[in-house]
Structure formats: structure tokens, C-alpha cells
Scaffold this active site. Structure first.
Site, PDB file in Angstrom:
ATOM      1  N   GLU A 156       4.873  -3.915  -4.836  1.00 24.44           N
ATOM      2  CA  GLU A 156       3.950  -3.805  -5.961  1.00 24.44           C
ATOM      3  C   GLU A 156       3.906  -5.069  -6.811  1.00 24.44           C
ATOM      4  OE1 GLU A 156       1.819  -1.701  -6.265  1.00 24.44           O
ATOM      5  OE2 GLU A 156       2.455   0.324  -5.770  1.00 24.44           O
TER       6      GLU A 156
HETATM    7  C1  BLG Z   1      -2.869   4.152  -7.461  1.00 21.74           C
HETATM    8  C2  BLG Z   1      -2.197   5.199  -8.343  1.00 21.74           C
HETATM    9  C3  BLG Z   1      -2.571   6.583  -7.880  1.00 21.74           C
HETATM   10  C4  BLG Z   1      -4.074   6.722  -7.801  1.00 21.74           C
HETATM   11  C5  BLG Z   1      -4.625   5.624  -6.906  1.00 21.74           C
HETATM   12  O1  BLG Z   1      -4.259   4.364  -7.456  1.00 21.74           O
HETATM   13  O2  BLG Z   1      -2.586   2.893  -7.997  1.00 21.74           O
HETATM   14  N1  BLG Z   1      -0.776   5.048  -8.237  1.00 21.74           N
HETATM   15  C6  BLG Z   1      -0.007   4.738  -9.265  1.00 21.74           C
HETATM   16  O3  BLG Z   1      -0.408   4.608 -10.380  1.00 21.74           O
HETATM   17  C7  BLG Z   1       1.430   4.547  -9.005  1.00 21.74           C
HETATM   18  O4  BLG Z   1      -2.065   7.529  -8.789  1.00 21.74           O
HETATM   19  O5  BLG Z   1      -4.373   7.994  -7.244  1.00 21.74           O
HETATM   20  S1  BLG Z   1      -5.143   9.121  -8.074  1.00 21.74           S
HETATM   21  O6  BLG Z   1      -4.428   9.316  -9.318  1.00 21.74           O
HETATM   22  O7  BLG Z   1      -5.109  10.316  -7.233  1.00 21.74           O
HETATM   23  O8  BLG Z   1      -6.494   8.599  -8.285  1.00 21.74           O
HETATM   24  C8  BLG Z   1      -6.125   5.670  -6.728  1.00 21.74           C
HETATM   25  O9  BLG Z   1      -6.774   5.535  -7.929  1.00 21.74           O
HETATM   26  C9  BLG Z   1      -1.310   1.011  -7.424  1.00 21.74           C
HETATM   27  C10 BLG Z   1      -2.465   1.871  -7.057  1.00 21.74           C
HETATM   28  C11 BLG Z   1      -3.610   0.939  -6.994  1.00 21.74           C
HETATM   29  C12 BLG Z   1      -3.033  -0.321  -6.501  1.00 21.74           C
HETATM   30  N2  BLG Z   1      -1.627  -0.320  -6.899  1.00 21.74           N
HETATM   31  C13 BLG Z   1      -0.003   1.470  -6.859  1.00 21.74           C
HETATM   32  O10 BLG Z   1       0.066   1.239  -5.485  1.00 21.74           O
HETATM   33  C14 BLG Z   1      -3.701  -1.566  -7.036  1.00 21.74           C
HETATM   34  O11 BLG Z   1      -3.358  -2.063  -8.070  1.00 21.74           O
HETATM   35  N3  BLG Z   1      -4.692  -2.055  -6.268  1.00 21.74           N
HETATM   36  C15 BLG Z   1      -5.461  -3.230  -6.665  1.00 21.74           C
HETATM   37  C16 BLG Z   1      -5.005  -4.436  -5.894  1.00 21.74           C
HETATM   38  S2  BLG Z   1      -5.871  -5.833  -6.388  1.00 21.74           S
HETATM   39  O12 BLG Z   1      -5.190  -6.415  -7.521  1.00 21.74           O
HETATM   40  O13 BLG Z   1      -7.209  -5.482  -6.725  1.00 21.74           O
HETATM   41  O14 BLG Z   1      -5.853  -6.703  -5.239  1.00 21.74           O
END
Ligand code: BLG
Length: 490
Positions: free
Chosen positions: A314
Site C-alpha cells: 500500500e
Molecule cells: C479500497 C477500500 C475498500 C473499497 C474499495 O477501495 O481502497 N479499501 C480500504 O479502504 C482499505 O473499502 O471497497 S468498498 O468500500 O466496498 O467500496 C473500492 O472503493 C485502497 C483501495 C483503493 C486503492 N487502495 C486499498 O487497497 C487505491 O488507492 N487505488 C488508487 C491507486 S492510484 O493512486 O490511483 O494509482
């Protein structure tokens, strides 16, 4: 009448003798090794305790050789009995001893000198021997550039033979051998500049590169070394034939490639830059958060190394990390999830770790029952990243494709479709960057594996924080917590 009785008697006598002969013959023929193994219901194997051969972690026994030989025992329909040897000499003397192990699965390389006592199977892994040097020195590219350098190798290893041959060619070349060290010590000694160079096998370099950021490959000395299983020498080839059949199948089914990738492929997956960065961060960043990971893990009944691996994926263990989408903190919680988990400051690493641990434990408990137990953690991680709703969509698409929605290997091939309109338009929750959770899970698996090796054996108190600047278990002086050399048999 009389002669008829006589003939009959003679005939009876003859046929009795013939049956007796057959019977005696059958009794005198001892069962083959393979028949004995099957009759006993146990396969006795000898190996060595190391991350690449055999070791115990929280989930039980594991290691490259263990996993391969376990499949073999399963196919024979017998249980596996593992014995570990402290050194090569012991391993060789135990092999084939009365009631002792019948098979050595210990990263052995077939060499002519070993052929008198043992028979080797077909090879299952090609390795080469490589000269390793410290990155700050000038790269040695050929043997003559080793003249004047300090060179250390394992005593009694195949590398000693190679260096001996090299010395015949270049009489000024000097090298030492030691039986007080294992391969991992040699790599550490180069990393710490205690010696200029060493000679080890390529798979050991691949496996250990992430722990020793300063080691580099100079050149390959011997291209063709092959690892094989060994049985005691003798005329009985029943077991050997069975082994060779098994290995041929393991090649064909992809099992061997999978194991090789899992144990030796992390530099390929992470790339050299990624592997060095991980090694550095393991030493410099993880110690500050290890206690928080351990505490949160205990509270929510998850493996702390899994939490640590998630945290690395993360944020690279940076508490102020922020994604393009505004997700923040060491465990990258969204605003909504943070709130639901009772986290009021996402940038506080302790809170973030607590929140992440609580969330992954919750997701584990919410997963459908049908998911295979060994795959649950990968599904939970995918949900952590993409959300349970999208994961359910992917599972439904998996069913529609005739694949198994409870198997991670199947669902992960379908998840990327959530980013394509032709597929997401048919789903309940619509578009999602479905490739992200696949990548996410792959990387966490990789980090988790590395952390598992680094912290094994699982003795309470094995701690990254207490080891100072060194990766735990890889310093020779940390007593019983030290994992035994991954390299083992050279
Ligand atoms: C996750 C959330 C989930 C959520 C999904 O997004 O975040 N997880 C956490 O907060 C730990 O709860 O599911 S939902 O509540 O059912 O909607 C979907 O919305 C986080 C993710 C998103 C991802 N990292 C943890 O893995 C992230 O930041 N992606 C973007 C990457 S970038 O910067 O755009 O490249």
C-alpha cells in the site's frame, strides 16, 4: 487301470511340485523398494532445513523440495515422513541405511564423485554457478580478474571443484574454502565486504538478492549444473523410475515452473530496483512498525507478516502516503472505510494498521463459505483493494465463463474484465479497475513469502526490530532463530 492310477499320481505329483516351485519362487523374491514404500504406506525422505528446501512456518511445513516431494508422496498414495540432516555428510550416510530414508530431496547436484554411492533422478532444476561481488567494486567479468581478490567458497561443494580447476588454469588465483559457513553467510560476507567474491548457485542468488542489496553477479562460471533427487546406489530402480515419471509429469503440468517461480522468481517479479528497495526498506522502515503490526495482528487473529506485506504494497511503509484518488496512510484506507473502522486520523500509522487489520479480518469473515480455505486470504485481499461488490461481480462472471468462482486462480483471470465495457455493463456494480486487485494480491503474496522466510522458524520473539540494521535470521550470530542456509547443497 493300474497304469492309469500311476499316471494320475505322477501328474498330481508333478503339478504339485510345479506349484510349489512357483510359490517358493514368489516367496524368495523380495519386494522392490517401490512395493515396500506402498506396502508401508510411508515415504521416508531426507532433506535439509532451509527456506528453499524445507522449513516450518505458521501454516506448517513448506519449502521448494517439501512441496515437490509432498506431491510425489500424494501421488503414490502414501504419507510423507521428513528427516533433516545437519550437513551433507550426514545426509549421504543416512540415505539408504536400514529403515532410513529412501530418497534425498535436498537441492543436490549430481556430480561424478557422488555417483558411486548414489543414483540421481532426472534433473528438475537447471542452475548455474555465479561469481558474486560487492557493487562498489569493479565488476569482475572473467576469471583472470579474480586474481588478487579474496575468494571464499563452501568446503566440499561442487564450487570447490570448479575453483580448483580454475586454479590449474590460473595458478596465481587464490581461494579459500570453509565448512563453518553456509551459502547465505558467503553472500552476507560479500555484502559486508568481508570477502571480495564468492561462488554460489544462481537460484540462491535469486532467492537472497532481496536480503543483500549490495551483492551483484560478476559472471557465470559453470552454465550447467542440475539439481536432482537421489536414492542409494543399487540394482533396484523401481523408485527411480517412478520418480522420473513423476518429474516428467510435474514439468508437463506446470507444477515445477510454478514452484520455481514462487521460490526463485521474486527478483523477476519485483525487478532489481524493487528487490533492492524492499531489502532496504525491510531494514530501515519495517522495524518502526513491527510492534504495531504484531499487536494489531494478534487482536484480529491474522498473520502479522500478512499485514506487514499489505502495508508495504500500500505505502512502502510510509505513514503519509497518499494515492491519486485521495486514499491515505500506511494501510491506504479510504475515508469511508476509515470511518467504518473507527479510524479518525488515517495518517497515524498505529491507527491505520489497526484499521487495516480490522478491515481484512472483517472481509475474511464476510466471504462466501464456498471459497476454498487456502484461497480465502487472496479473495479477502482482493476485496480490500477493489471492494466486496466488485469482487462478487467478478465471481459471477467467472461462473458464466464455466470457471470456478471459489478458486482464486480462476477469478483472477476474470477480474481485469471489470474494466471493459462489454463485461462490466453486465454487472451489478459496473466499472472497476479490475487489474489492480490482481496485481495487488500478486505483490502481497511475494512480500509475504519473503517476510515468511526472513522470520522463520516461527519461534516466538523472532523480531525484525531487535536485529538492528540486519535482516533477522540472516546474521550468523543470532542463535537458534537463524534460518538455516537456503543454499544447502552445492
Ligand atoms: C479500497 C477500500 C475498500 C473499497 C474499495 O477501495 O481502497 N479499501 C480500504 O479502504 C482499505 O473499502 O471497497 S468498498 O468500500 O466496498 O467500496 C473500492 O472503493 C485502497 C483501495 C483503493 C486503492 N487502495 C486499498 O487497497 C487505491 O488507492 N487505488 C488508487 C491507486 S492510484 O493512486 O490511483 O494509482
Amino acid at each position: 487301470m493300474h497304469s492309469l492310477t500311476l499316471t494320475l499320481q505322477r501328474w498330481l505329483l508333478l503339478s504339485c511340485a510345479a506349484s510349489l516351485f512357483v510359490l517358493l519362487n514368489a516367496c524368495s523374491k523380495p519386494p522392490t523398494t517401490l512395493e515396500r514404500i506402498k506396502a508401508d504406506g510411508v515415504l521416508h525422505v531426507i532433506t535439509r532445513n532451509s527456506p528453499s528446501t524445507y522449513f516450518q512456518d505458521r501454516n506448517g511445513e513448506t519449502g521448494f523440495e517439501y512441496e515437490l516431494v509432498k506431491q510425489f508422496a500424494d501421488q503414490l498414495g502414501v504419507t510423507l515422513n521428513i528427516e533433516t540432516a545437519d550437513n551433507l555428510e550426514q545426509l549421504f550416510s543416512r540415505l539408504g541405511s536400514e529403515n532410513g530414508p529412501v530418497l534425498a530431496a535436498a537441492a543436490l547436484v549430481a556430480s561424478p564423485s557422488r555417483l558411486t554411492d548414489m543414483r540421481f533422478s532426472d534433473p528438475y532444476l537447471d542452475v548455474s554457478s555465479q561469481i558474486i561481488y560487492h557493487q562498489s567494486a569493479k565488476r569482475p567479468k572473467k576469471p583472470e580478474q579474480l586474481i588478487g581478490k579474496s575468494l571464499l567458497a563452501l568446503k566440499g561443494s561442487i564450487h570447490e571443484d570448479s575453483l580448483d580447476a580454475l586454479q590449474q588454469q590460473y595458478p596465481q588465483l587464490r581461494y579459500d574454502v570453509s565448512d563453518q559457513v553456509e551459502t547465505v553467510d558467503l553472500l552476507r560476507m560479500v555484502d559486508e565486504q568481508q570477502v571480495d567474491a564468492t561462488l554460489v548457485h544462481s537460484n540462491q542468488v535469486a532467492m537472497n538478492q532481496v536480503y543483500f542489496p549490495n551483492i551483484r553477479v560478476g559472471f557465470t562460471l559453470d552454465e550447467q549444473h542440475q539439481q536432482s533427487w537421489a536414492i542409494a546406489a543399487g540394482d533396484d530402480v523401481s523408485l527411480l523410475n517412478e520418480i522420473n515419471r513423476f518429474l516428467a509429469n510435474a514439468k508437463q503440468s506446470g507444477l515445477l515452473q510454478q514452484l520455481t517461480e514462487r521460490y526463485y522468481g521474486h527478483v523477476d517479479t519485483l525487478g532489481y530496483v524493487g528487490a533492492y528497495a524492499f531489502a532496504r526498506h525491510l531494514q530501515q522502515r519495517l522495524p518502526s512498525y513491527e510492534t504495531a503490526f504484531r499487536n494489531a495482528a494478534q487482536e484480529h487473529a491474522v498473520d502479522w507478516r500478512l499485514l506487514a506485506a499489505m502495508g508495504y504494497q500500500e505505502s512502502h511503509w510510509l505513514p503519509t502516503a497518499t494515492s491519486k484518488t485521495g486514499v491515505r496512510g500506511l494501510m491506504m484506507l479510504t475515508q469511508r472505510t476509515a470511518q467504518a473502522m473507527g479510524v479518525n486520523n488515517r495518517l497515524d500509522p498505529k491507527q491505520s494498521i489497526q484499521g487495516g487489520a480490522r478491515y481484512i479480518a472483517l472481509l475474511m469473515s464476510q466471504l462466501p463459505d464456498g471459497i476454498y480455505p487456502e484461497d480465502r486470504v487472496w479473495f479477502a485481499l482482493a476485496a480490500y483493494n477493489v471492494g466486496m461488490g466488485h469482487l462478487e461481480d467478478a465471481r459471477k462472471l467467472t461462473v458464466a465463463e464455466g470457471l470456478d468462482p471459489n478458486r482464486w486462480l480462476d477469478v483472477k483471470t476474470i477480474l481485469p474484465r471489470l474494466a471493459q465495457k462489454q463485461w462490466y455493463s453486465k454487472t451489478r456494480y459496473g466499472y472497476a479497475r479490475g487489474g489492480e486487485p490482481v496485481h495487488f494480491v500478486n505483490n502481497i503474496r511475494r512480500y509475504y513469502d519473503i517476510l515468511t522466510w526472513v522470520t522463520q522458524p516461527q519461534i516466538e520473539g523472532t523480531s525484525i526490530a531487535s536485529e538492528g540494521t540486519h535482516v533477522p535470521g540472516l546474521t550468523p550470530d543470532n542463535g537458534s532463530n537463524a534460518p538455516v542456509d537456503p543454499a544447502v547443497v552445492e
